[in-house]
Motif scaffolding. Structure first.
Motif, PDB file in Angstrom:
ATOM      1  N   SER A  12       0.847  -3.284 -11.944  1.00 20.64           N
ATOM      2  CA  SER A  12       1.049  -5.087 -11.395  1.00 20.64           C
ATOM      3  C   SER A  12       2.432  -4.868 -12.490  1.00 20.64           C
ATOM      4  O   SER A  12       2.156  -6.188 -12.290  1.00 20.64           O
ATOM      5  N   ASN A  13       3.055  -3.801 -12.661  1.00 16.81           N
ATOM      6  CA  ASN A  13       3.865  -4.421 -13.506  1.00 16.81           C
ATOM      7  C   ASN A  13       5.072  -3.635 -13.032  1.00 16.81           C
ATOM      8  O   ASN A  13       6.565  -4.269 -13.018  1.00 16.81           O
ATOM      9  N   ALA A  14       5.057  -3.323 -11.772  1.00 13.57           N
ATOM     10  CA  ALA A  14       6.505  -2.821 -10.919  1.00 13.57           C
ATOM     11  C   ALA A  14       6.868  -3.767 -10.431  1.00 13.57           C
ATOM     12  O   ALA A  14       6.668  -4.670  -9.244  1.00 13.57           O
ATOM     13  N   ALA A  50      -2.608   3.186 -16.009  1.00 14.11           N
ATOM     14  CA  ALA A  50      -2.158   3.195 -14.671  1.00 14.11           C
ATOM     15  C   ALA A  50      -2.086   1.864 -13.485  1.00 14.11           C
ATOM     16  O   ALA A  50      -1.218   2.061 -13.027  1.00 14.11           O
ATOM     17  N   TYR A  51      -3.317   1.417 -14.532  1.00  9.21           N
ATOM     18  CA  TYR A  51      -2.590  -0.279 -13.368  1.00  9.21           C
ATOM     19  C   TYR A  51      -1.868  -1.292 -13.606  1.00  9.21           C
ATOM     20  O   TYR A  51      -1.316  -1.689 -12.869  1.00  9.21           O
ATOM     21  N   LYS A  52      -1.838  -1.374 -14.869  1.00  6.03           N
ATOM     22  CA  LYS A  52      -1.107  -1.406 -15.767  1.00  6.03           C
ATOM     23  C   LYS A  52       0.917  -1.754 -15.444  1.00  6.03           C
ATOM     24  O   LYS A  52       1.277  -2.227 -14.766  1.00  6.03           O
ATOM     25  N   GLN A  91       0.837  -1.180  -0.374  1.00  8.82           N
ATOM     26  CA  GLN A  91       0.125  -0.257  -0.265  1.00  8.82           C
ATOM     27  C   GLN A  91       1.014   1.110   0.023  1.00  8.82           C
ATOM     28  O   GLN A  91       0.480   1.807  -1.048  1.00  8.82           O
ATOM     29  N   LEU A  92       1.353   1.338   1.001  1.00  9.67           N
ATOM     30  CA  LEU A  92       2.692   2.447   1.449  1.00  9.67           C
ATOM     31  C   LEU A  92       3.443   2.464  -0.344  1.00  9.67           C
ATOM     32  O   LEU A  92       3.745   4.016  -1.133  1.00  9.67           O
ATOM     33  N   GLN A  93       3.847   1.501  -0.334  1.00 12.13           N
ATOM     34  CA  GLN A  93       5.054   1.616  -2.054  1.00 12.13           C
ATOM     35  C   GLN A  93       4.126   1.991  -3.365  1.00 12.13           C
ATOM     36  O   GLN A  93       3.938   3.354  -4.284  1.00 12.13           O
ATOM     37  N   THR A  94       3.235   1.761  -2.762  1.00 11.71           N
ATOM     38  CA  THR A  94       2.076   1.831  -4.195  1.00 11.71           C
ATOM     39  C   THR A  94       1.354   3.604  -4.128  1.00 11.71           C
ATOM     40  O   THR A  94       1.628   4.330  -4.862  1.00 11.71           O
TER      41      THR A  94
END
Length: 136
Positions: A97-99, A92-94, A56-59
């Motif tokens: 999920s690719n981070a 933005a979601y991609k 959550q924090l990283q995101t």
């Protein structure tokens, strides 16, 4: 009788076309929103909560396209978790999920702690201006 049936069909089709369909593709400018629900291994809930807090924090710190990332715990079942995620777009979601941190935290560390998982794509209803100050 046929005239009534015809009028009913026309009215039904008109109403159906006025409301968004669940299968519609996302329109440009609409947020991309998912609800994630999963059940954790009861013996490792604390470890999973730490990982959830980390992702959550990283995101929220690293993704400008993330609008909301809420981690919610069930009151009745502490091993049941919900995540409400809202992004500016599917792109933005991609990014999320690719981070690299997503892959490290979620796929490598959190996934083994999850007993079951369900992801539902949803769309927010815009009541702004319709309900005003009315109470729901």
């Amino acid at each position: 009788m046929q005239k009534q049936f015809f009028l009913f069909c026309v009215l039904f089709l008109t109403l159906l076309s006025a409301y968004p369909r669940h299968s519609q593709a996302q329109n440009a400018g609409e947020p991309y929103v998912i609800l994630v629900e999963f059940t954790l291994d009861e013996s490792r809930v604390d470890e999973a909560i730490e990982l959830l807090s980390d992702i959550q924090l990283q995101t929220l710190e690293n993704e400008e396209g993330c609008l909301v990332y809420d981690v919610l715990l069930s009151e009745e079942d502490p091993a049941r978790v919900f995540i409400y995620e809202s992004y500016e777009s599917e792109a933005a979601y991609k990014v999320h999920s690719n981070a690299s941190y997503f892959k490290e935290i979620v796929l490598k560390k959190l996934k083994p702690l999850i007993k079951s998982q369900k992801i539902t794509k949803v769309f927010p209803l815009n009541f702004e201006g319709v309900l005003g100050d009315a109470e729901i």
